[in-house]
Design a protein around this motif. Structure first.
Motif, PDB file in Angstrom:
ATOM      1  N   ASN A 265      19.446  39.658  50.780  1.00 48.97           N
ATOM      2  CA  ASN A 265      18.134  39.104  50.461  1.00 48.97           C
ATOM      3  C   ASN A 265      19.132  37.355  49.791  1.00 48.97           C
ATOM      4  OD1 ASN A 265      16.982  37.055  47.615  1.00 48.97           O
ATOM      5  ND2 ASN A 265      14.718  38.295  49.502  1.00 48.97           N
ATOM      6  N   ILE A 266      18.705  35.981  49.663  1.00 46.59           N
ATOM      7  CA  ILE A 266      19.560  34.865  49.573  1.00 46.59           C
ATOM      8  C   ILE A 266      19.877  34.671  48.284  1.00 46.59           C
ATOM      9  CG2 ILE A 266      17.490  33.607  48.884  1.00 46.59           C
ATOM     10  CD1 ILE A 266      20.903  33.187  50.868  1.00 46.59           C
ATOM     11  N   GLY A 267      18.891  35.693  47.092  1.00 46.67           N
ATOM     12  CA  GLY A 267      20.113  35.792  45.667  1.00 46.67           C
ATOM     13  C   GLY A 267      20.767  37.287  45.932  1.00 46.67           C
ATOM     14  N   GLU A 268      21.021  37.845  46.940  1.00 48.66           N
ATOM     15  CA  GLU A 268      22.662  38.811  46.335  1.00 48.66           C
ATOM     16  C   GLU A 268      22.905  38.549  47.230  1.00 48.66           C
ATOM     17  OE1 GLU A 268      19.547  41.505  49.090  1.00 48.66           O
ATOM     18  OE2 GLU A 268      20.229  42.565  47.315  1.00 48.66           O
ATOM     19  N   ILE A 269      23.528  37.326  48.818  1.00 47.73           N
ATOM     20  CA  ILE A 269      24.692  37.752  49.249  1.00 47.73           C
ATOM     21  C   ILE A 269      25.816  37.438  49.095  1.00 47.73           C
ATOM     22  CG2 ILE A 269      23.811  35.054  49.919  1.00 47.73           C
ATOM     23  CD1 ILE A 269      24.515  35.608  52.495  1.00 47.73           C
ATOM     24  N   GLU A 270      26.441  37.226  49.725  1.00 47.15           N
ATOM     25  CA  GLU A 270      28.258  37.522  48.919  1.00 47.15           C
ATOM     26  C   GLU A 270      28.417  36.209  49.462  1.00 47.15           C
ATOM     27  OE1 GLU A 270      30.288  41.092  49.521  1.00 47.15           O
ATOM     28  OE2 GLU A 270      29.014  42.876  48.477  1.00 47.15           O
ATOM     29  N   ASP A 271      27.627  35.417  49.185  1.00 50.82           N
ATOM     30  CA  ASP A 271      28.500  34.174  49.294  1.00 50.82           C
ATOM     31  C   ASP A 271      27.628  33.290  48.066  1.00 50.82           C
ATOM     32  OD1 ASP A 271      28.252  31.726  52.118  1.00 50.82           O
ATOM     33  OD2 ASP A 271      28.524  31.056  50.489  1.00 50.82           O
ATOM     34  N   PRO A 272      28.541  33.221  47.766  1.00 47.28           N
ATOM     35  CA  PRO A 272      28.655  32.236  46.118  1.00 47.28           C
ATOM     36  C   PRO A 272      27.703  30.772  46.199  1.00 47.28           C
ATOM     37  CG  PRO A 272      31.139  32.898  46.031  1.00 47.28           C
ATOM     38  CD  PRO A 272      30.228  33.570  47.720  1.00 47.28           C
ATOM     39  N   VAL A 273      28.495  30.149  46.461  1.00 45.24           N
ATOM     40  CA  VAL A 273      27.808  28.864  47.446  1.00 45.24           C
ATOM     41  C   VAL A 273      26.322  28.545  47.881  1.00 45.24           C
ATOM     42  CG1 VAL A 273      28.595  26.835  48.080  1.00 45.24           C
ATOM     43  CG2 VAL A 273      30.769  28.374  48.061  1.00 45.24           C
ATOM     44  N   ALA A 274      26.469  29.441  48.863  1.00 46.13           N
ATOM     45  CA  ALA A 274      24.900  29.898  49.571  1.00 46.13           C
ATOM     46  C   ALA A 274      23.545  30.143  48.187  1.00 46.13           C
ATOM     47  CB  ALA A 274      25.189  30.344  50.585  1.00 46.13           C
ATOM     48  N   ARG A 275      24.259  31.404  47.270  1.00 52.32           N
ATOM     49  CA  ARG A 275      23.577  31.792  45.895  1.00 52.32           C
ATOM     50  C   ARG A 275      23.293  30.923  45.053  1.00 52.32           C
ATOM     51  NH1 ARG A 275      26.623  36.221  45.969  1.00 52.32           N
ATOM     52  NH2 ARG A 275      27.957  35.396  43.882  1.00 52.32           N
ATOM     53  N   ALA A 276      24.748  29.921  44.620  1.00 46.89           N
ATOM     54  CA  ALA A 276      24.278  28.697  44.459  1.00 46.89           C
ATOM     55  C   ALA A 276      23.470  27.602  44.797  1.00 46.89           C
ATOM     56  CB  ALA A 276      25.482  28.535  43.640  1.00 46.89           C
ATOM     57  N   ALA A 277      22.708  27.639  45.834  1.00 45.90           N
ATOM     58  CA  ALA A 277      22.387  26.489  46.694  1.00 45.90           C
ATOM     59  C   ALA A 277      21.024  26.940  46.851  1.00 45.90           C
ATOM     60  CB  ALA A 277      22.744  25.873  48.294  1.00 45.90           C
TER      61      ALA A 277
END
Length: 781
Positions: A265-277
């Motif tokens: 899910n977008i809320g758990e992806i290991e891309d911190p910038v994408a998760r913040a955006a």
């Protein structure tokens, strides 16, 4: 003071260029940061739109997959129990569809056939799950491009059950073709989607599900190649918040406790910038926006810009999300904006001045050419006079123009002569109104008008009221078609009606608007009359053939009745003689009377069969017992076959009722049986037999008449009217039979059997299955 058009154009262009560049430069100077950010957002929007366009390109094979799944579901091979044939069909479909990852079929028993692409030991791998006598087996088969087996294995550890998969559950519940949400394939562990369709058995229950897998990992590869600033990224979210595509495709997959995989899910992806955006989107019930949404956000002291796009489509409810550092777009430009403003202003000024001078220089020869063109159009200068000094392009244009004018005049003259001297009627008609603009003498004479009189009319005035005028005339000259070819009736001046073949060619301008039409007309009145005579002859000959059939049937009936009537007469004479001489015993008299009664009943059966045979007229249709009709036909043909030493065998297997004309179907049976009897009678064959066989098929009832006669020459046209192989034949019997069968929705054809014997077959649609079955075999004549 008046200025020339060229001078005004040059001043306007130079002035507008100077003003536009100056405004842009000073606007950039005052609002450079905002403009640059807007540019960044536009770039992100373009990236999103490019990604959408690429994903939409994925929709085409996905639609093809859904259509293929539906076609496969309708294929008889899918619904059969022949697993080898099913696997070969799936293998062939996979070979011709490189965008598909695999094709499969699972049924209600848990059996499963799956053909997929493989990295080895062969390019294709088949998984077959079978349940035989309660024993479950999983076979793996690797095949080459030619379907040859390269390697086989048995996998006892495989616990896969198609009935537990989402594609099976959804297609079974909805009873229609479905697309799944993206998921991780069980076998290849790659992301993809599935198009599946249910397969129904004859009773309408679901037999199994057929489907097509399409991998979508190529979308992640496309995202990894996108250049968004220096470090920007784009990703794709499914409507449930799962990340189904990312430049780093290893981030979108997560292993479940049972060893399978799912999307993160977008809320758990290991891309911190994408998760913040975009992490807040995962908390929604459905990830979607009505229009493009751009925003700025901070992460670890850096400012980013982001963009969320609306979903691609209802079929692909995916959302494109893009982010990039703001500094990728504004860093260097901010440092140089002041210097660039002054440079741009100076360049704009110099360009404006230079453009003014250059425009005037360029326009000078053009102006001279325009003056000369005006003089030529007024006739003051000949087109062949030399041109003033100008550009080579204008010289070539002048030559081309002169040639075009000459060719046009020649074409117009030739067209005029062709129009007037044509041996066919021709007319030029105005679009929309249908008014005649020009006609030739042949067209006017065809209708009995003079050329002057017919120019006062329109196409509507001369058309028969029951025949439509071309749509070209009804739609005010606007229609997509450019030509019409049809037959219609025209009204002559004296009131006569003639048939014509009309060919209409629509002439349009460059914008596609209709200008006029050129119509070519041929008088086909005599041809139409000849066609009517031929049709009347066909009806007369068909009637004659039917009368001939009834005559032959009456002859057979008389022959068949002669024997029981003769036996009755002899028995009664014997009884009367015995009674008169009082020399008869009661037992003997009783035997004679029983024999007389048996022959009387036999004659009654013959009359009853004839009444049943002709109890309906030739056009009335109703449902009737086809087996009864076979028995009655055999009863009427028995004596003719017996006289010629021919055995007739009939085979029936609980036939379904048939809807149609009883007499017409009987005529077909009589004709085919009589042809077979005559063929065997005229041959020297040792085996003299005719076999009449009828059986139910999936679409109705199929009847075949096979004889041991000599057959037919290869290439003989048996069903052509007036073509016959008999010395005294008319060539109408088989043609009429085919017409009758086809009028009942069936088919009549010739096809030798496996032993090369002559065999005619025809089929009829069945009305409904019969409640009980009967079997009659080997009924001898």
């Amino acid at each position: 003071m008046k200025f020339s058009l060229g001078m005004i154009l040059a001043l306007c262009l130079a002035g507008l260029q100077f003003v536009a560049v100056t405004i842009v430069v000073f606007s950039s100077f005052l609002t450079s940061e905002r403009v640059l950010l807007d540019h960044a957002r536009d770039l992100l929007s373009d990236v999103g739109n490019n990604t959408i366009a690429h994903s939409i390109g994925f929709l085409k094979p996905a639609k093809g997959a859904a259509e293929l799944a539906t076609r496969l579901a309708e294929n008889r091979v899918i619904s059969s129990d022949d697993r080898m044939q099913l696997e070969k069909l799936l293998f062939q479909q996979l070979q011709i569809s490189p965008q598909f990852s695999g094709l499969f079929y699972g049924d209600e028993q848990g059996d499963f056939v799956y053909v997929m692409r493989s990295s080895g030991p062969g390019p294709f791998r088949t998984k077959v799950i079978s349940h035989i006598d309660g024993l479950r087996t999983v076979d793996l088969i690797w095949r080459g491009d030619d379907h040859e087996v390269i390697e086989t294995r048995v996998d006892p550890t495989d616990l896969y059950d198609p009935r537990n998969r989402l594609w099976y559950i959804d297609a079974r519940a909805k009873k229609q073709s479905i697309w799944t949400d993206p998921y991780i394939f069980f076998t290849s562990q790659q992301p993809g989607i599935t198009a599946a369709s249910p397969v129904f058995n004859a009773s309408g229950d679901i037999r199994g599900i057929v489907g097509v897998d399409i991998g979508i990992h190529a979308i992640s590869e496309f995202l990894s190649r996108l250049q968004i600033g220096e470090s920007g990224k784009a990703l794709i979210l499914n409507q449930n918040g799962d990340v189904i595509a990312h430049p780093d495709k290893t981030l979108i997959r997560k292993e479940n406790p049972d060893g399978t995989f799912r999307f993160v899910n977008i809320g758990e992806i290991e891309d911190p910038v994408a998760r913040a955006a975009f992490g807040h989107l995962g908390a929604r019930e459905q990830v979607s926006v009505e229009e493009e949404v751009s925003s700025r956000f901070n992460y670890e002291g850096a400012t980013y810009v982001s963009m969320v796009m609306p979903i691609i489509s209802q079929e692909l409810p995916w959302t494109i999300a893009v982010y990039a550092p703001e500094s990728d777009f504004t860093g260097e430009i901010k440092n140089n904006r002041t210097q660039n403003v002054w440079i741009a202003a100076f360049i704009a000024l110099m360009t404006g001045v230079f453009g003014l001078v250059l425009a005037n220089y360029i326009h000078k020869p053009v102006r001279a050419f325009a003056v000369r063109a005006s003089l030529v159009s007024q006739g003051e200068v000949s087109a062949s006079d030399p041109l003033p000094k100008t550009y080579r392009e204008l010289e070539r244009a002048n030559e081309t123009l002169v040639e075009a004018i000459a060719e046009r005049k020649i074409s117009e003259a030739e067209f005029g002569r062709t129009f007037d001297l044509a041996s066919r009627g021709m007319a030029q008609i105005q679009a929309g109104t249908g008014k005649f603009i020009r006609v030739n003498s042949k067209f006017a004479a065809m209708l009995g008008y003079s050329e002057t009189e017919i120019l006062q009319l329109s196409a509507h005035d001369i058309s028969h009221p029951d025949d439509p005028v071309s749509a070209f005339f009804f739609e005010e000259g606007e229609h997509e078609k450019s030509g019409y070819l049809h037959e219609k009736r025209l009204l002559c001046k004296d009131g006569d009606i003639i048939w014509v073949s009309e060919n209409v060619i629509v002439i349009r301008d460059d914008g596609g608007k209709s200008l006029h039409a050129v119509v070519t007309v041929d008088d086909i009145t005599e041809r139409k009359a000849a066609e009517r005579e031929i049709q009347q002859l066909h009806w007369d000959l068909s009637h004659s053939a039917r009368v001939n059939v009834m005559g032959q049937m009456a002859t057979s009936l008389a022959h068949e009745l002669n024997q029981p009537l003769l036996a009755i007469t002899q028995n009664m004479d014997a009884a009367l003689y015995a009674l008169e001489n009082k020399a008869v015993k009661p037992e003997d008299l009783r035997a004679v009377l029983r024999e007389t009664d048996r022959h009387a009943h036999r004659a009654g059966d013959i009359i009853k069969a004839l009444r049943g045979f002709v109890k309906k007229d030739g056009v009335e249709k109703a449902d009737f017992d086809f087996e009864e009709l076979l028995e009655q036909t055999l009863h009427l043909m028995r004596s003719e076959a017996r006289d010629k030493g021919i055995k007739i065998s009939i085979q029936a297997h609980g036939l379904d009722p048939v809807y149609g004309s009883r007499v017409q179907i009987a005529q077909v049976l009589m004709n085919l049986l009589r042809n077979a009897i005559e063929a065997v009678a005229e041959s020297q064959a040792l085996k003299r037999e005719v076999v009449l066989k009828a059986e139910n098929t999936e679409t109705g009832v199929q009847i075949s008449v096979t004889d041991t006669g000599p057959g037919f020459d290869e290439g003989a046209n048996l069903f052509e009217q007036f073509e016959t192989t008999k010395d005294d034949g008319m060539g109408l019997g088989l043609s009429i039979c085919r017409t009758i069968v086809e009028a009942h929705g069936g088919k009549l054809w010739y096809e030798p059997d496996a032993q090369g014997m002559a065999r005619f077959l025809f089929s009829l649609p069945a009305l409904a299955p019969k409640p009980n079955t009967m079997r009659r075999e080997d009924v001898r004549a």
